[in-house]
Write a protein that holds these residues in place. Structure first.
Motif, short mmCIF file in Angstrom:
data_model
loop_
_atom_site.label_atom_id
_atom_site.label_comp_id
_atom_site.label_asym_id
_atom_site.label_seq_id
_atom_site.Cartn_x
_atom_site.Cartn_y
_atom_site.Cartn_z
N HIS A 61 19.77 -19.38 29.41
CA HIS A 61 21.08 -19.51 29.46
C HIS A 61 21.98 -18.37 30.20
O HIS A 61 22.93 -18.49 30.40
N VAL A 62 21.30 -17.11 30.17
CA VAL A 62 21.94 -15.95 30.36
C VAL A 62 21.29 -15.19 31.95
O VAL A 62 20.24 -15.69 32.33
N LEU A 63 21.89 -14.46 32.46
CA LEU A 63 21.51 -13.51 33.82
C LEU A 63 20.23 -12.94 33.46
O LEU A 63 19.29 -12.96 34.11
N THR A 64 20.25 -11.86 32.24
CA THR A 64 19.02 -11.21 31.82
C THR A 64 19.26 -11.25 30.31
O THR A 64 20.27 -11.27 29.50
N VAL A 65 18.01 -10.57 29.59
CA VAL A 65 18.24 -10.59 28.12
C VAL A 65 17.04 -9.49 27.76
O VAL A 65 16.03 -9.38 28.44
N ARG A 66 17.45 -8.54 26.91
CA ARG A 66 16.78 -7.31 26.68
C ARG A 66 16.45 -7.75 25.02
O ARG A 66 17.30 -7.75 24.51
N ALA A 67 15.22 -7.68 24.72
CA ALA A 67 15.18 -7.77 23.24
C ALA A 67 14.69 -6.25 22.60
O ALA A 67 13.88 -5.73 23.33
N THR A 68 15.35 -5.83 21.67
CA THR A 68 14.96 -4.51 21.07
C THR A 68 14.79 -4.91 19.60
O THR A 68 15.05 -5.92 18.80
N ASP A 69 13.47 -4.05 19.06
CA ASP A 69 13.22 -4.08 17.51
C ASP A 69 12.61 -2.77 17.56
O ASP A 69 11.81 -2.34 18.41
N ALA A 70 12.53 -2.53 16.01
CA ALA A 70 11.76 -1.31 15.69
C ALA A 70 10.40 -1.58 15.67
O ALA A 70 9.32 -0.41 15.65
N SER A 71 9.77 -2.42 15.61
CA SER A 71 8.41 -2.84 15.52
C SER A 71 7.53 -3.44 16.98
O SER A 71 8.23 -4.51 17.48
N GLU A 72 6.77 -2.51 17.18
CA GLU A 72 6.01 -2.90 18.36
C GLU A 72 5.31 -4.24 18.27
O GLU A 72 4.96 -5.02 19.37
N GLU A 73 4.86 -4.57 17.09
CA GLU A 73 3.92 -5.78 16.97
C GLU A 73 5.01 -7.13 17.04
O GLU A 73 4.68 -7.96 17.67
N MET A 74 6.14 -6.93 16.59
CA MET A 74 7.16 -8.25 16.62
C MET A 74 7.55 -8.18 18.30
O MET A 74 7.58 -9.17 18.70
N LEU A 75 7.69 -6.92 18.82
CA LEU A 75 8.00 -7.10 20.28
C LEU A 75 6.88 -7.42 21.18
O LEU A 75 7.18 -8.37 22.21
N ARG A 76 5.51 -7.39 20.86
CA ARG A 76 4.44 -8.11 21.52
C ARG A 76 4.49 -9.56 21.31
O ARG A 76 4.42 -10.12 22.31
N PHE A 77 4.82 -9.90 20.07
CA PHE A 77 4.81 -11.54 20.01
C PHE A 77 6.07 -11.95 20.69
O PHE A 77 5.89 -13.12 21.39
N ALA A 78 7.12 -11.44 20.72
CA ALA A 78 8.44 -11.78 21.31
C ALA A 78 7.92 -11.89 23.25
O ALA A 78 8.30 -12.83 23.76
N ALA A 79 7.38 -10.93 23.34
CA ALA A 79 7.01 -11.04 24.82
C ALA A 79 6.15 -12.00 25.14
O ALA A 79 6.22 -12.96 26.24
N ASP A 80 5.09 -12.32 24.36
CA ASP A 80 4.34 -13.46 24.40
C ASP A 80 4.89 -14.83 24.55
O ASP A 80 4.63 -15.79 25.21
N ARG A 81 5.97 -14.90 23.53
CA ARG A 81 6.56 -16.22 23.58
C ARG A 81 7.59 -16.41 24.75
O ARG A 81 7.33 -17.30 25.19
N LEU A 82 8.05 -15.20 25.10
CA LEU A 82 9.10 -15.38 26.48
C LEU A 82 8.03 -15.72 27.75
O LEU A 82 8.37 -16.65 28.52
N ARG A 83 6.87 -15.22 27.74
CA ARG A 83 5.94 -15.52 28.88
C ARG A 83 5.59 -16.96 28.74
O ARG A 83 5.48 -17.61 29.67
N ALA A 84 5.33 -17.27 27.75
CA ALA A 84 4.68 -18.70 27.45
C ALA A 84 6.08 -19.68 27.83
O ALA A 84 5.52 -20.73 28.45
N GLN A 85 7.21 -19.54 27.77
CA GLN A 85 8.07 -20.43 28.10
C GLN A 85 8.38 -20.25 29.84
O GLN A 85 9.41 -20.80 30.06
N GLY A 86 7.76 -19.33 30.22
CA GLY A 86 7.84 -19.09 31.72
C GLY A 86 9.17 -18.15 32.22
O GLY A 86 9.66 -18.26 33.25
#
Length: 173
Positions: A61-86
């Motif tokens: 729904h947005v032009l761009t989105v940036r996810a921030t978090d202190a945990s690299e593990e959480m960010l890896r999971f978030a990146a995988d989720r975003l890639r999976a939804q294309g």
């Protein structure tokens, strides 16, 4: 007692299963649209993004989105989720809520879902200073006319509601 540091550092998939609630996504998007109706023209940031549930909800729904978090593990999971939804309009970056890896005035819509409470609950020593630092960072990264939406509840990791003690929040702006 749940050790949140261990979960965030090494158990992202388990955490995601614990907080999964598909029925609330429509409510979240509706609430966001009441504050920011024109999402398509916005550069968004989801701070304390964890496994990226809110980031993935915003992304289409947005032009761009940036996810921030202190945990690299959480960010890896978030990146995988975003890639999976294309998704193609996203980035992730490690950083804490009081030191966001975002440029000044670069965000039109900022969301913080169930993250500020870990630094600013009244049971945390120095919570008032922590909250002031987080709010100053939010002010720094928001563009003129930008919107910040903070979702919080009574916390996670307990079987019974555990509301924070009453406290006062001051905000400059």
């Amino acid at each position: 007692m749940i050790d949140h540091d261990v979960i965030y550092r090494s158990e992202a998939a388990r955490y995601d299963r614990l907080v999964e609630r598909e029925d609330c996504e429509g409510n979240l998007l509706s609430a966001i649209r009441t504050v920011a109706p024109d999402l398509r023209a916005r550069d968004a940031a989801d701070i304390g993004a964890g496994t990226g549930r809110l980031t993935a909800l915003l992304e289409p729904h947005v032009l761009t989105v940036r996810a921030t978090d202190a945990s690299e593990e959480m960010l890896r999971f978030a990146a995988d989720r975003l890639r999976a939804q294309g998704a193609a309009n996203w980035t992730v970056a490690a950083g804490t809520n009081d030191r966001l890896p975002l440029a000044d005035c670069s965000v039109d819509l900022l969301t913080a879902g169930w993250t500020i409470c870990y630094s600013a609950s009244s049971s945390v020593v120095g919570w008032q200073d922590n909250l002031a630092a987080i709010m100053a960072e939010i002010d720094r990264v928001l563009s003129p006319g930008g919107a910040a939406i903070v979702f919080e509840n009574f916390g996670t990791g307990t079987a019974e509601p555990n509301p924070p003690q009453a406290g006062r929040m001051r905000r400059s702006r």
